[in-house]
Each structure stands twice: as structure tokens, then as C-alpha cells.
Design a protein around this motif. Structure first.
Motif, PDB file in Angstrom:
ATOM      1  N   GLY A 332       0.796  -1.226   0.000  1.00  0.00           N
ATOM      2  CA  GLY A 332       0.000   0.000   0.000  1.00  0.00           C
ATOM      3  C   GLY A 332       0.820   1.263   0.000  1.00  0.00           C
ATOM      4  N   SER A 333       2.141   1.135  -0.166  1.00  0.00           N
ATOM      5  CA  SER A 333       3.038   2.290  -0.117  1.00  0.00           C
ATOM      6  C   SER A 333       3.814   2.443  -1.415  1.00  0.00           C
ATOM      7  CB  SER A 333       4.028   2.110   1.039  1.00  0.00           C
ATOM      8  OG  SER A 333       4.998   1.117   0.703  1.00  0.00           O
ATOM      9  N   LYS A 334       4.560   3.539  -1.521  1.00  0.00           N
ATOM     10  CA  LYS A 334       5.426   3.741  -2.686  1.00  0.00           C
ATOM     11  C   LYS A 334       6.627   2.789  -2.662  1.00  0.00           C
ATOM     12  CE  LYS A 334       4.423   8.652  -3.488  1.00  0.00           C
ATOM     13  NZ  LYS A 334       4.995  10.022  -3.569  1.00  0.00           N
ATOM     14  N   LEU A 335       7.027   2.358  -1.458  1.00  0.00           N
ATOM     15  CA  LEU A 335       8.204   1.500  -1.363  1.00  0.00           C
ATOM     16  C   LEU A 335       7.934   0.090  -1.870  1.00  0.00           C
ATOM     17  CD1 LEU A 335       8.995   3.896   0.512  1.00  0.00           C
ATOM     18  CD2 LEU A 335      10.190   2.228   1.927  1.00  0.00           C
ATOM     19  N   LYS A 336       6.741  -0.411  -1.570  1.00  0.00           N
ATOM     20  CA  LYS A 336       6.309  -1.750  -1.994  1.00  0.00           C
ATOM     21  C   LYS A 336       7.333  -2.837  -1.643  1.00  0.00           C
ATOM     22  CE  LYS A 336       3.329   0.064  -5.644  1.00  0.00           C
ATOM     23  NZ  LYS A 336       2.213   0.107  -4.697  1.00  0.00           N
ATOM     24  N   LEU A 337       7.827  -2.787  -0.403  1.00  0.00           N
ATOM     25  CA  LEU A 337       8.781  -3.783   0.051  1.00  0.00           C
ATOM     26  C   LEU A 337       8.084  -5.098   0.358  1.00  0.00           C
ATOM     27  CD1 LEU A 337      10.917  -1.630   2.538  1.00  0.00           C
ATOM     28  CD2 LEU A 337      11.384  -2.116   0.125  1.00  0.00           C
ATOM     29  N   ASP A 338       8.749  -6.184   0.049  1.00  0.00           N
ATOM     30  CA  ASP A 338       8.244  -7.496   0.424  1.00  0.00           C
ATOM     31  C   ASP A 338       8.406  -7.669   1.925  1.00  0.00           C
ATOM     32  OD1 ASP A 338       7.482 -10.352  -0.607  1.00  0.00           O
ATOM     33  OD2 ASP A 338       9.128 -10.669   0.812  1.00  0.00           O
ATOM     34  N   ARG A 339       7.466  -8.380   2.563  1.00  0.00           N
ATOM     35  CA  ARG A 339       7.567  -8.531   4.006  1.00  0.00           C
ATOM     36  C   ARG A 339       8.762  -9.385   4.414  1.00  0.00           C
ATOM     37  NH1 ARG A 339       2.201  -8.961   7.689  1.00  0.00           N
ATOM     38  NH2 ARG A 339       3.886  -9.103   9.227  1.00  0.00           N
ATOM     39  N   GLY A 340       9.134 -10.350   3.635  1.00  0.00           N
ATOM     40  CA  GLY A 340      10.327 -11.127   3.927  1.00  0.00           C
ATOM     41  C   GLY A 340      10.381 -11.614   5.366  1.00  0.00           C
ATOM     42  N   LEU A 341      11.456 -11.272   6.065  1.00  0.00           N
ATOM     43  CA  LEU A 341      11.617 -11.680   7.455  1.00  0.00           C
ATOM     44  C   LEU A 341      10.578 -11.037   8.366  1.00  0.00           C
ATOM     45  CD1 LEU A 341      15.507 -11.507   7.823  1.00  0.00           C
ATOM     46  CD2 LEU A 341      14.098 -13.554   7.538  1.00  0.00           C
ATOM     47  N   ASN A 342       9.894 -10.024   7.876  1.00  0.00           N
ATOM     48  CA  ASN A 342       8.907  -9.325   8.689  1.00  0.00           C
ATOM     49  C   ASN A 342       7.509  -9.935   8.582  1.00  0.00           C
ATOM     50  OD1 ASN A 342      10.607  -7.023   9.728  1.00  0.00           O
ATOM     51  ND2 ASN A 342      10.928  -6.822   7.522  1.00  0.00           N
ATOM     52  N   ARG A 343       7.458 -11.155   8.078  1.00  0.00           N
ATOM     53  CA  ARG A 343       6.204 -11.911   8.127  1.00  0.00           C
ATOM     54  C   ARG A 343       6.006 -12.463   9.539  1.00  0.00           C
ATOM     55  NH1 ARG A 343       8.413 -13.920   3.164  1.00  0.00           N
ATOM     56  NH2 ARG A 343       7.200 -13.251   1.358  1.00  0.00           N
ATOM     57  N   GLN A 344       4.764 -12.847   9.832  1.00  0.00           N
ATOM     58  CA  GLN A 344       4.490 -13.533  11.090  1.00  0.00           C
ATOM     59  C   GLN A 344       5.291 -14.836  11.148  1.00  0.00           C
ATOM     60  OE1 GLN A 344       2.192 -13.406  13.886  1.00  0.00           O
ATOM     61  NE2 GLN A 344       2.066 -11.206  13.541  1.00  0.00           N
ATOM     62  N   TRP A 345       5.624 -15.260  12.345  1.00  0.00           N
ATOM     63  CA  TRP A 345       6.405 -16.488  12.539  1.00  0.00           C
ATOM     64  C   TRP A 345       5.718 -17.695  11.908  1.00  0.00           C
ATOM     65  CZ3 TRP A 345       4.453 -20.643  15.406  1.00  0.00           C
ATOM     66  CH2 TRP A 345       3.246 -20.397  16.072  1.00  0.00           C
ATOM     67  N   SER A 346       4.391 -17.706  11.893  1.00  0.00           N
ATOM     68  CA  SER A 346       3.638 -18.823  11.323  1.00  0.00           C
ATOM     69  C   SER A 346       3.705 -18.850   9.801  1.00  0.00           C
ATOM     70  CB  SER A 346       2.174 -18.739  11.763  1.00  0.00           C
ATOM     71  OG  SER A 346       1.615 -17.482  11.401  1.00  0.00           O
ATOM     72  N   GLN A 347       4.261 -17.774   9.207  1.00  0.00           N
ATOM     73  CA  GLN A 347       4.406 -17.685   7.755  1.00  0.00           C
ATOM     74  C   GLN A 347       5.875 -17.645   7.343  1.00  0.00           C
ATOM     75  OE1 GLN A 347       2.179 -14.104   7.048  1.00  0.00           O
ATOM     76  NE2 GLN A 347       0.197 -15.126   7.187  1.00  0.00           N
TER      77      GLN A 347
END
Length: 357
Positions: A332-347
Motif C-alpha cells: 500500500g506504499s510507494k516502497l512496496k517492500l516485500d515482508r520477507g523476514l517481517n512476516r508472522q512467525w507462522s508464515q
């Protein structure tokens, strides 16, 4: 306390002061917690939060005079938890050289400013910080002009590289180039603005910082497509809000306010449905975990020096961690970064809240 009379003469002034602050913060009257910092913030009626202020997606002062970003939302969540109002925040722009002194002096209550958690910053013999949960797992990267011909860090041997001083970035760069047995010329600057201005002026062939910061700064360049990030990741950079370690009650209040945002995502509680979830918990006495999490029963808030409904207030103000990530730095931002390591632990990610028990 006889043991204190024996101990105090043997302590240095700094140690005696730290002990006094610790005892004051942990003292109880009638079973209640005391925190000098929490009392100060309540009496002031505002949280003072140290941010970068010039980093899109994390903390950025817009043309409308309003701050936005992931780090800013952490400030808002903490203010909502303690004061019941996410708008009761004064933001202070701090560069890398100013941030720790501002926190130590009490100029700011909370530092929510793309700061890497490290041993020396955490240790009592170092900066003496108390870190909250990591809100963005990152790594150091390098950005170059797309037409530079540079494909890897090795290609920068003998070349000038722009870097902000007083950061982990500066040391990491030196370590990696040392491992490569490559000489280089570090051009050091006091602020991020100076660093990126020098890069755009062509004074250095590359600029290095956290990969998220490089991506954020690139969005403000005249031609973002003319610059690329190398594939190499030079380090681990867990970006983490921080308080001082002098007031553990306040540090715990910040820590669990952030954990609440992460736990809310895991439970599917959002800014839009938190009121309905609260009503559901109030109506069903059998939903023990949900009732405790949302403050319907139990004393989580009391044990932290916060109101019983601090979790509800934080989520209602900024949403859960996933919502904060998506709108500020994600799709939803201009950066459009992938969540990567910032996903929930279950993912498969590292975002993980300890149990609210």
C-alpha cells in the motif's frame, strides 16, 4: 535496608544513581507500580518521540505538517496505550549523532528511529538502552547508479563510498571491505541528507545504508529508476524502538504495547474490527484468552502501569502490525517492500509475540 548501607559506599556515583532510579521505578505504594517516566508523560499530556523525520515509509514530515510512517505509528500506538490518544505525540527529528544523547538526557521519551539493536547499545557499559521488539528486520545494502557498471562490492575496491557516520553502517562497511582485502575511500557525513546529496552529486560511486533506507530515499530521487541496489546484504540490521534502561516499568510498557500490535495480527484483530472483537469478548465469558488480551478481565494493564484497555486503544489507533507494514512500506506504499523476514512467525518470518499470560 541494612544491605544498602553496606553497599552504597562501595558504588560509584553513576552506579548509585542508576540504583536509585531502578528502586524508584520499581517501588510500590499500595501494590501499585511507579514509573517516573510514565508519571512525567501523563502530567505533560504528551509523549515525546524521537524520529528521523526524513525517511519515507518510516518517519516523514509531509507537506501538510503531519508525520507518517512505520516508526511514527509505533509512537502513536504507545501514546494511545498510555494516554488513550494517538494524537498526543510531539515528534523530534534526530540524526544519527543526536539520537542517543537525546534519549539519555530525557529530551525524548522514546526513540523510534531506524535504530539497530546491538550489544554495545544495549549494554549498561555501552549506551544503556532498553530495546523494544524489533519492528523491522533489515540488512545493510549498497546503492549505485544503474550505469556505473558496478555489480558487486568487490567492484568498489579503490572507489569512494558515501556513508553516514555514527552508525552501524560505517563499521559494517569497513568490516566487509576488510574481509575482501579491498581498500576504499569512505566519505563520511553527519546526516542522511548530506550523505545522499553527495551521492547524487557524484562525489562517491556508491552509497551504503540499511536496504530499507536506500529504497526509501530512492523514491525521492529525480529519477529513481537510474539507481539500483546490489544483491549483497552486508549485515543483520534489526531496527528496534528503544528507551533508556533507567526506568524498567516504562520500558515494559513500550515493549508490550508493540507486542500487542504483533499479537493482534496473529489473532486477526484489525483497526476495523477491534470494536466488534471487544464486544464479542465482553459477551462471551468463555473466551478467556481474548478477554484477557483486550482487557475485559485480568490485570495485564496494571502490571505494566497502563490502562486495562491499552491493547484496544493501540489497535484502534494504528491497526495491527501487518496493517502498519502494508500501508507504510508494503504493497500500500510507494516502497512496496516485500515482508520477507517481517512476516508472522507462522508464515516463515520473525515477527513473534510472547504469550499474553
Amino acid at each position: 535496608m541494612p544491605f544498602l548501607r553496606t553497599l552504597l559506599p562501595k558504588l560509584s556515583f553513576a552506579s548509585t544513581l542508576a540504583l536509585a532510579l531502578l528502586l524508584a521505578s520499581c517501588a510500590s505504594e499500595g501494590g501499585g507500580l511507579q514509573s517516573q517516566k510514565i508519571d512525567l508523560i501523563k502530567n505533560r499530556g504528551k509523549l515525546i518521540c524521537g524520529v528521523d523525520g526524513k525517511l519515507p515509509g518510516f518517519s516523514f514530515l509531509g507537506s501538510d505538517g503531519a508525520y507518517s510512517g512505520l516508526d511514527v505509528d509505533v509512537c502513536k500506538a504507545v501514546a494511545a496505550s498510555l494516554l488513550g490518544d494517538s494524537g498526543k505525540v510531539d515528534y523530534r527529528d534526530l540524526n544519527s549523532s543526536e539520537r542517543f544523547a537525546a534519549l539519555a538526557s530525557g529530551e525524548v521519551d522514546l526513540l523510534s528511529r531506524n535504530t539497530t539493536e546491538t550489544l554495545t547499545r544495549d549494554a549498561a557499559g555501552g549506551n544503556g538502552l532498553s530495546f523494544a521488539p524489533t519492528t523491522f528486520y533489515d540488512g545493510q545494502g549498497v546503492m549505485v547508479a544503474a550505469g556505473s557498471g558496478v555489480k558487486s562490492l568487490k567492484d568498489l575496491a579503490g572507489k569512494p563510498i558515501c556513508v553516514e557516520s555514527g552508525t552501524t553502517t560505517e563499521l559494517n562497511l569497513a568490516d566487509r571491505m576488510r574481509e575482501l582485502k579491498a581498500t576504499y575511500t569512505p566519505l563520511k557525513f553527519q546526516t542522511g541528507d548530506q550523505t545522499y546529496a553527495a551521492y547524487l552529486q557524484g562525489r562517491c560511486l556508491a552509497v551504503t545504508s540499511d536496504r530499507s533506507q536506500l529504497a526509501a530515499k530512492r523514491t525521492s530521487f529525480p529519477d529513481p529508476s537510474a539507481h539500483l541496489l546490489l544483491g549483497e546484504v552486508l549485515s543483520k540490521e534489526p531496527l528496534t524502538p528503544a528507551t533508556t534502561n533507567a526506568d524498567p516499568v516504562w520500558s515494559d510498557a513500550v515493549r508490550w504495547s508493540v507486542y500487542a500490535l504483533m499479537q493482534a495480527e496473529e489473532l486477526g484483530i484489525t483497526k476495523a474490527n477491534v470494536a466488534a472483537k471487544l464486544a464479542q469478548a465482553q459477551a462471551n465469558p468463555n473466551q478467556a484468552d481474548l478477554r484477557r488480551f483486550l482487557g475485559v478481565e485480568g490485570d495485564f494493564g496494571k502490571t505494566l502501569g497502563l490502562p486495562a484497555d491499552f491493547v484496544v486503544k493501540a489497535i484502534a489507533a494504528v491497526g495491527n502490525y501487518g496493517e502498519i507494514f502494508d500501508r507504510n512500506v508494503g504493497p500500500g506504499s510507494k516502497l512496496k517492500l516485500d515482508r520477507g523476514l517481517n512476516r508472522q512467525w507462522s508464515q516463515g518470518g520473525l515477527i513473534y509475540s510472547p504469550p499474553f499470560r
